[in-house]
Scaffold this active site. Structure first.
Site, PDB file in Angstrom:
ATOM      1  N   ALA A   1      37.011  31.572  25.756  1.00 48.22           N
ATOM      2  CA  ALA A   1      36.991  32.463  24.570  1.00 48.22           C
ATOM      3  C   ALA A   1      35.811  33.029  24.479  1.00 48.22           C
ATOM      4  O   ALA A   1      34.838  32.214  24.010  1.00 48.22           O
ATOM      5  CB  ALA A   1      37.731  31.939  23.579  1.00 48.22           C
ATOM      6  N   GLU A   2      35.213  34.277  24.546  1.00 47.43           N
ATOM      7  CA  GLU A   2      34.061  34.732  24.480  1.00 47.43           C
ATOM      8  C   GLU A   2      33.615  34.931  22.963  1.00 47.43           C
ATOM      9  O   GLU A   2      32.217  34.673  22.792  1.00 47.43           O
ATOM     10  CB  GLU A   2      33.901  36.075  25.033  1.00 47.43           C
ATOM     11  CG  GLU A   2      33.782  36.190  26.577  1.00 47.43           C
ATOM     12  CD  GLU A   2      35.259  35.666  27.306  1.00 47.43           C
ATOM     13  OE1 GLU A   2      36.188  35.910  26.569  1.00 47.43           O
ATOM     14  OE2 GLU A   2      35.288  35.621  28.413  1.00 47.43           O
TER      15      GLU A   2
ATOM     16  N   PHE B   1      31.601  38.168  33.301  1.00 45.63           N
ATOM     17  CA  PHE B   1      31.526  39.443  34.002  1.00 45.63           C
ATOM     18  C   PHE B   1      31.313  40.225  32.768  1.00 45.63           C
ATOM     19  O   PHE B   1      32.010  40.214  31.713  1.00 45.63           O
ATOM     20  CB  PHE B   1      32.726  39.798  34.742  1.00 45.63           C
ATOM     21  CG  PHE B   1      32.797  39.125  36.129  1.00 45.63           C
ATOM     22  CD1 PHE B   1      32.084  39.755  37.423  1.00 45.63           C
ATOM     23  CD2 PHE B   1      33.406  37.906  36.302  1.00 45.63           C
ATOM     24  CE1 PHE B   1      32.251  39.020  38.492  1.00 45.63           C
ATOM     25  CE2 PHE B   1      33.278  37.263  37.678  1.00 45.63           C
ATOM     26  CZ  PHE B   1      33.021  37.803  38.665  1.00 45.63           C
ATOM     27  N   ASP B   2      30.669  41.571  33.189  1.00 42.01           N
ATOM     28  CA  ASP B   2      30.298  42.831  32.097  1.00 42.01           C
ATOM     29  C   ASP B   2      31.812  43.066  31.087  1.00 42.01           C
ATOM     30  O   ASP B   2      31.647  43.119  29.979  1.00 42.01           O
ATOM     31  CB  ASP B   2      30.187  43.957  33.000  1.00 42.01           C
ATOM     32  CG  ASP B   2      30.555  43.837  34.169  1.00 42.01           C
ATOM     33  OD1 ASP B   2      31.828  44.006  34.397  1.00 42.01           O
ATOM     34  OD2 ASP B   2      29.824  43.768  35.128  1.00 42.01           O
TER      35      ASP B   2
ATOM     36  N   PRO C   1      35.776  40.646  24.033  1.00 43.85           N
ATOM     37  CA  PRO C   1      36.004  39.651  23.011  1.00 43.85           C
ATOM     38  C   PRO C   1      35.247  39.141  21.893  1.00 43.85           C
ATOM     39  O   PRO C   1      35.346  38.511  20.912  1.00 43.85           O
ATOM     40  CB  PRO C   1      37.115  38.511  23.730  1.00 43.85           C
ATOM     41  CG  PRO C   1      37.228  39.286  25.148  1.00 43.85           C
ATOM     42  CD  PRO C   1      36.215  40.280  25.463  1.00 43.85           C
TER      43      PRO C   1
ATOM     44  N   HIS D   1      35.384  43.807  36.470  1.00 42.43           N
ATOM     45  CA  HIS D   1      34.188  43.126  36.907  1.00 42.43           C
ATOM     46  C   HIS D   1      33.109  43.896  37.466  1.00 42.43           C
ATOM     47  O   HIS D   1      32.183  43.286  38.125  1.00 42.43           O
ATOM     48  CB  HIS D   1      34.828  42.290  38.254  1.00 42.43           C
ATOM     49  CG  HIS D   1      35.698  41.151  37.678  1.00 42.43           C
ATOM     50  ND1 HIS D   1      37.158  41.462  37.405  1.00 42.43           N
ATOM     51  CD2 HIS D   1      35.524  39.890  37.914  1.00 42.43           C
ATOM     52  CE1 HIS D   1      37.721  40.186  37.175  1.00 42.43           C
ATOM     53  NE2 HIS D   1      36.805  39.237  37.404  1.00 42.43           N
TER      54      HIS D   1
HETATM   55  C1  LIG Z   1      38.162  37.453  28.462  1.00 48.36           C
HETATM   56  C2  LIG Z   1      38.156  37.113  30.024  1.00 48.36           C
HETATM   57  N1  LIG Z   1      37.133  36.088  30.102  1.00 48.36           N
HETATM   58  C3  LIG Z   1      36.883  35.533  31.365  1.00 48.36           C
HETATM   59  C4  LIG Z   1      37.716  35.789  32.434  1.00 48.36           C
HETATM   60  C5  LIG Z   1      37.477  35.212  34.038  1.00 48.36           C
HETATM   61  N2  LIG Z   1      38.434  34.375  34.465  1.00 48.36           N
HETATM   62  C6  LIG Z   1      39.219  34.902  35.105  1.00 48.36           C
HETATM   63  S1  LIG Z   1      40.620  33.832  35.399  1.00 48.36           S
HETATM   64  C7  LIG Z   1      39.787  32.769  34.129  1.00 48.36           C
HETATM   65  C8  LIG Z   1      40.541  31.297  34.274  1.00 48.36           C
HETATM   66  C9  LIG Z   1      41.737  31.614  33.592  1.00 48.36           C
HETATM   67  O1  LIG Z   1      42.370  30.224  33.725  1.00 48.36           O
HETATM   68  P1  LIG Z   1      43.817  29.979  32.969  1.00 48.36           P
HETATM   69  O2  LIG Z   1      44.304  30.767  31.700  1.00 48.36           O
HETATM   70  O3  LIG Z   1      44.166  28.557  32.972  1.00 48.36           O
HETATM   71  O4  LIG Z   1      44.760  30.847  34.507  1.00 48.36           O
HETATM   72  P2  LIG Z   1      44.777  30.557  35.781  1.00 48.36           P
HETATM   73  O5  LIG Z   1      43.837  31.374  36.356  1.00 48.36           O
HETATM   74  O6  LIG Z   1      44.309  28.840  35.889  1.00 48.36           O
HETATM   75  O7  LIG Z   1      46.192  30.844  36.055  1.00 48.36           O
HETATM   76  C10 LIG Z   1      38.542  33.198  33.896  1.00 48.36           C
HETATM   77  C11 LIG Z   1      37.659  32.410  33.006  1.00 48.36           C
HETATM   78  C12 LIG Z   1      38.517  36.914  32.226  1.00 48.36           C
HETATM   79  N3  LIG Z   1      39.433  37.345  33.447  1.00 48.36           N
HETATM   80  N4  LIG Z   1      38.766  37.414  31.278  1.00 48.36           N
END
Ligand SMILES: Cc1ncc(C[n+]2csc(CCOP(=O)(O)OP(=O)(O)O)c2C)c(N)n1
Ligand SMILES: Cc1ncc(C[n+]2csc(CCOP(=O)(O)OP(=O)(O)O)c2C)c(N)n1
Ligand SMILES: [Mg+2]
Ligand SMILES: [Mg+2]
Lengths: 343, 375, 343, 375
Positions: A78-79, A102-103, A108, A148
């Site tokens: 969580a940002e 990523f940008d 958030p 991204h």
């Molecule tokens: C707000 C936000 N922060 C960071 C990301 C980068 N990101 C993409 S998937 C991910 C992990 C997600 O984990 P989870 O919620 O457990 O879902 P899963 O990919 O395991 O299905 C991250 C940090 C993003 N997409 N959105």
């Protein structure tokens, strides 16, 4: 701060090793962060996946292993949490370096940045310092999915109380990240992700330029071109191409987007009479708009052509198969140069 | 203190399970269902086919046909169980990994490819399919889903067997996002007919579930005053049963409900990821024994509900699907540059139009210049 | 949409009542929202305290009483929740009008605005419409505590996919809010809170101007002054004062900040050769920067002086005892006019 | 379903109470404390004085000396109990209504006035007082507090009686914000020594607690795996006891803890608010019977721990404080325009400096011009 500053102690960690080496920007940032972590125990690195994984781009590779889990923190996802707790750590005396993966995922955390990070120093009349660095890999060109490839720098440049910088090459990356960590102000630190794996010779014993200063990278008398981040390489290539046609571009790497250091740009425009600005971001109400607005004022009598902007379009970033068209390239820069010269 | 209790503990009594990893049918006091042999064969087929499509996605990425692929490997039961529990008028809000749910909504896997090839952001009609576009910003879709569900309620579509419900998919990592919390707050105070379906696949990229919580995630629900249930996410029957129950609760006006489907991400986070950097193969091996497809196969065989011919025909369908996907993928057209400027607004923006016209002119001139041999 | 549009059916609710009345901007907005709620059952109003209280400024006064709790929703206290659920309602076919209580509180909802609201139409290739209106009382001058006096419009103007408008008077407020509700695009709707209680004659049978059009409010040949929201009144007063000195200001109310409608500004500058821009927002990378950047390009040969900006400073909004100094006033506008004329 | 359970239910067994509204001392199995007569007199004095200061704030606003005032009326016990539970090295992060906690941190009420008069954003030194500046954006401070507490832990200041803890104040409305959730997630996974102190005063401006939750707020904690306790927020002894316990838990390393202080906002949200538009006077009357000060007064009298002389002297102190506040307020200097440009950055920004210089020049010229009688 008792710890020596990057300028006072310009030798990289692992002294004795040869000070000049060829490094990618990722490596340079990694070395810079390592140096910062070594220099000051108050420095902490935090973000999603920055620990074991070393970040999705490996910028923090190996840092958790060497500095431990209390200096390099894998945070919950969580940002706002990342920025908000970094601010609390800063109030406590730490110097957090946050990674936003990523940008497009900085939003958030935008509220904490605008409402707390940017304002606490002013609000407290200087009693509270919040030396938080927010690292953001930005820009397009890597064939990624939505969110991204964005260029959100203007949102931060518009926010009083923040400092916003962008590095364009490994050498700057190495020094600027250390200087950003040492800044007592919050710094939003943009890293051009499509330049992450480009290389340069880094001399870790050199004396770096100041952080909040732009720099003329190539001199030329025909047209001034000002740019930053990923566009710097593009503009330098454009300058090489233009030179073959006898057009000499003066290329300025802005480096600091807020506060802007327009001195070198203005000096240059007073000589060339022409300015082209290049950025991947949409143009509307952006950093390039600001520069155009100021330069037309400062150089009103020198300008022989209007300030022209070569930017991303005022559209969402497109599906990546179209990013080559979306992103300003060498040809679009040259096209603008031609239009400027045609005035 | 509670700090010692591990969030990953696979709760015995907590976990709803109807089919063990060994393919034994077990019964549950609250969430039992009867499935016909045909239904179970259908679920098996769904899982095999979507896994095959998923593996093809991976392969296409490796061969440079896709920029990235987000594998669902290991989560077939969690997704097919939930997807098959939906009624036609129910609505789904996926994250970015729900290819299996998409499949159940009648979305051909080819319609997903553009996202990962970089030609579009999903080519299906989200309103017609009642399956929203993939949402990449973690957690955002939970609020959108809740708003949609509020709308279902405001329109009087909730209250009986014909009611509508919404189901929202997100990961274990997503539970930390403020938006997911706000969605649960909104859903609870507006009695929104929304099922929060968390696929706890134990990892958020490189971060284990302990980085997001001290306690099992389904327990979050009690803090908002609605039921939370942990289901064996590798058990398609249990996922079907619990999802069906939860959706029914919602359509009758007893929403929201939180489901934690306890599963495992068997592959990398995406094709860009390298899980060897952060997790041990032991864990993977342990989870292999809980494979969602294998247990159904064993059960079908044991019950004599399926013969070799059936399994062969499913395999053939899967191979055909894979071939079709590959074929579609390598022949996908790239949109022209005008796509950059299209549909930015519902009502055309003069500014975007001007930028488009200027750019297309520029491109045309550029082509001419090239034709003429000049720069 | 089957319901008649505001232009098709320009008679206000309560027909039979005299169509011309003297109203404050708050009252005009209230009437406009009421008309929108009456016209289309898909319209819902939502936000913190918009129900029984009628909003902290009473813009939604009486609406919940008359339209019920499912049309006028008191929401939980979280802006991301407000915007995020409004988006979901819009996907379901509703037309939500969200109230953000004060400008400084829009940032917790910024991510949903930038990542979802602005992009869904583009992402879905037009299949999903998100006709959400986000009303934001903005600007300073009311002696409030921190975060209650900001001018965040540039953040939204920089965001492709959003439409951003600002009303400056009760008559526009009445029509523009209805037109915003009817727009199939998301509209960020800025209301100048320090003008909330100023009055004007409203003729509810008139034909309104289009929503996305700027308007010349006063003609003059000496200097063009473009402004929006709370600065419009200030600039009109400046024009009156200037006229006494024989300086004729042409005052343009921009009304739409994204997309900009610069036609009238450019026409005017081609005649006057001079442009002053006025806004309460910090200048850096702002809407006024964008206008300056475009006008210097479009009017390069007409400009007899650089485009000048009169804006808030690039500082956080100060404690309110200092807001008179922070906010551009009549004198600062005239000072810029003088500087422009002195070139 | 749980939808029927009202969040406002004043739980019998749930609610920790040590002093009834009638001034009877009751005992509690877990959270009992002994207080000396002197301590109780001190708590009484704190509450009377801060209430007096609060009423003066209201009056100063009515008389145009303040732009706005945010009253704490009714929440004296919740704030003084928590404030007096803090040890010197503990840190507090207030919202905007915590004048009573500020008082306990040794911050003179005059230091708060500037916020509401518009001359500054609080004139105390937040690091020296260990009391952060007021935070107006709802929920933000909870994350900042959690980060601060993480820092306390990282610095090894947690683990024994000498440990440090942080306490964070927020309202019932704030619980809906994503930031508050994220703070609880972070605090729980980092074992941060932070007490989340929610003053549930039943209202978020015009919205009753039912708009934020279905169930009592203290129950949120269980979803994160840390303790949540509801305390009678009008009972200063109970608030002191529970806060002291919670801070001790944190300083020993067993944080975080959530406290819901169940209280009531007796006045308007702020002086700009008109509560007659949204709540009935009945409710107010019922809560008047639970006044936090009166029950202590009754108890002091019953126990013969205080005589009239004491009460009179407290009253005199209160009046003196009020007079001092008023005097200070009407004489507060307004900062010069250079304050607009000062301390925007730690390292001076050339841009801000240029704007300052230009503006001060302009102002000077303007004054000259006026002096010269011109425009
Ligand atoms: C707000 C936000 N922060 C960071 C990301 C980068 N990101 C993409 S998937 C991910 C992990 C997600 O984990 P989870 O919620 O457990 O879902 P899963 O990919 O395991 O299905 C991250 C940090 C993003 N997409 N959105
Ligand atoms: C993010 C944000 N949104 C809206 C507001 C406006 N606002 C100020 S106080 C308040 C209500 C807060 O209620 P609660 O959290 O219960 O605290 P209380 O005022 O009752 O102490 C609101 C909506 C704000 N300050 N910040
Ligand atoms: Mg996961
Ligand atoms: Mg409250």
């Amino acid at each position: 701060m008792a710890a020596p500053t990057v300028n006072e102690r310009a030798v990289a960690p692992g002294e004795g090793r040869t000070p000049v080496q060829t490094v990618t920007m990722v490596k340079a940032l990694n070395m810079g962060l390592r140096a910062a972590l070594e220099r000051d125990p108050k420095v902490v690195v935090m973000g999603e996946d920055v620990g074991k994984l070393g970040g999705v781009f490996r910028v923090t590779d190996g840092l958790q292993k060497d500095f431990g889990e209390q200096r390099v923190l894998d945070t919950p996802l969580a940002e706002s949490g990342i920025i908000g707790t970094a601010i609390g750590l800063a109030i406590r005396g730490f110097r957090p370096v946050c990674e936003i993966q990523f940008d497009g995922f900085v939003f958030p955390g935008f509220d904490q940045i605008v409402s707390q990070l940017a304002k606490l120093h002013f609000r407290s009349q200087g009693r509270i310092k919040v030396p938080v660095v927010v690292r953001i890999p930005f820009g397009g060109g890597i064939g990624a999915v939505e969110h991204h490839s964005e260029s959100p720098e203007s949102y931060f440049a518009h926010t009083a109380g923040l400092r916003v910088v962008a590095c364009s090459n490994p050498v700057d990356a190495y020094w600027m990240i250390q200087q950003a960590v040492e800044s007592d102000d919050p710094v939003i630190f943009f890293e051009p992700k499509r330049r992450y794996y480009e290389k340069a010779q880094l001399d870790t014993t050199a004396t770096p330029d100041p952080l909040f200063a732009s720099r003329v990278l190539r001199q030329g008398g025909s047209v001034t071109v000002a740019c930053y981040g990923p566009m710097v390489k593009t503009c330098l290539e454009a300058a090489t191409a233009a030179a073959e046609d006898g057009v000499e571009l003066e290329v300025v790497d802005l480096r600091t987007l807020s506060p802007l250091d327009l001195g070198p740009v203005i000096d240059s425009v007073r000589r060339t009479g022409r300015l082209v600005l290049a950025s991947e971001a949409p143009s509307e109400s952006s950093v390039t708009a600001e520069i155009a607005a100021r330069v037309q004022q400062e150089c009103f009598y020198s300008l022989e052509a209007p300030v022209l902007r070569v930017t991303g379009f005022d559209t969402p970033y497109p599906p990546s198969k179209l990013e080559e068209e979306f992103l300003p390239d060498l040809d679009r820069v040259l096209h603008a140069v031609d239009r400027s010269l045609a005035f | 203190m509670i700090a010692g209790l591990r969030a990953t503990t696979e709760g015995g009594a907590d976990l709803v399970q109807l089919l063990t990893p060994e393919g034994e049918r077990v019964h549950h006091p609250d969430f039992d269902i009867e499935v016909t042999p045909e239904e179970l064969r259908g679920l098996y087929r769904d899982m095999v086919l979507i896994r095959r499509a998923d593996r093809e996605g991976n392969a296409l990425q490796r061969q440079g046909q896709l920029g990235i692929w987000v594998p669902l490997l290991g989560q077939e039961a969690a997704q097919i169980g939930a997807g098959r529990a939906m009624k036609p008028h129910d609505m789904a809000f996926p994250s970015y990994r729900e290819h299996g749910v998409a499949w159940c909504r009648g979305i051909d896997p080819t319609e997903i490819l553009g996202i990962f090839r970089g030609t579009d952001h999903g080519s299906w009609d989200p309103l017609a399919a009642r399956f929203h576009l993939y949402t990449i910003v973690i957690g955002n879709q939970c609020l959108n889903a809740t708003g949609y569900a509020m709308g279902q309620r405001f329109q009087g579509k909730v209250g009986d067997d014909d009611g509508e419900a919404t189901i929202c998919f997100f990961g274990d990592g997503a539970t930390s996002q403020g938006d997911v919390h706000e969605a649960m707050v909104w859903a609870s105070v507006y009695d929104a007919p929304v099922v929060f379906y968390c696929q706890n696949n134990q990892w958020a990229i490189s971060e284990p579930i302990e980085r997001q919580t001290r306690v099992p995630l389904y327990q979050r629900a009690s803090g908002y005053g609605f039921p939370g249930i942990r289901v064996d996410g590798n058990d398609v029957l249990a996922c079907l049963a619990v999802s069906r129950w939860a959706l029914d609760e919602c359509r009758h006006g007893n929403g929201p409900v939180l489901i934690e489907a306890f599963t495992y991400r068997m592959d990398a986070h995406t094709t860009s990821d390298d899980p060897t950097r952060y997790r041990l193969s032991d864990e993977l091996e342990a989870w292999k024994l809980k494979d969602p497809i294998e247990r159904v196969r064993v059960h079908l065989v044991k019950q004599q509900w399926a013969d070799q011919e059936f399994f062969d025909s499913v395999q053939a369908d899967a191979d055909e699907l894979a071939a079709r996907l590959r074929d579609f993928c390598v022949n996908m057209p790239t949109p022209g540059p005008e796509r950059i400027f299209s549909e930015v607004y519902a009502q055309e923006s003069p500014q975007v139009r001007a930028q488009r016209d200027e750019f297309l002119d520029y491109m045309a001139g550029f082509a001419d210049a090239h034709a003429g041999g000049e720069h």
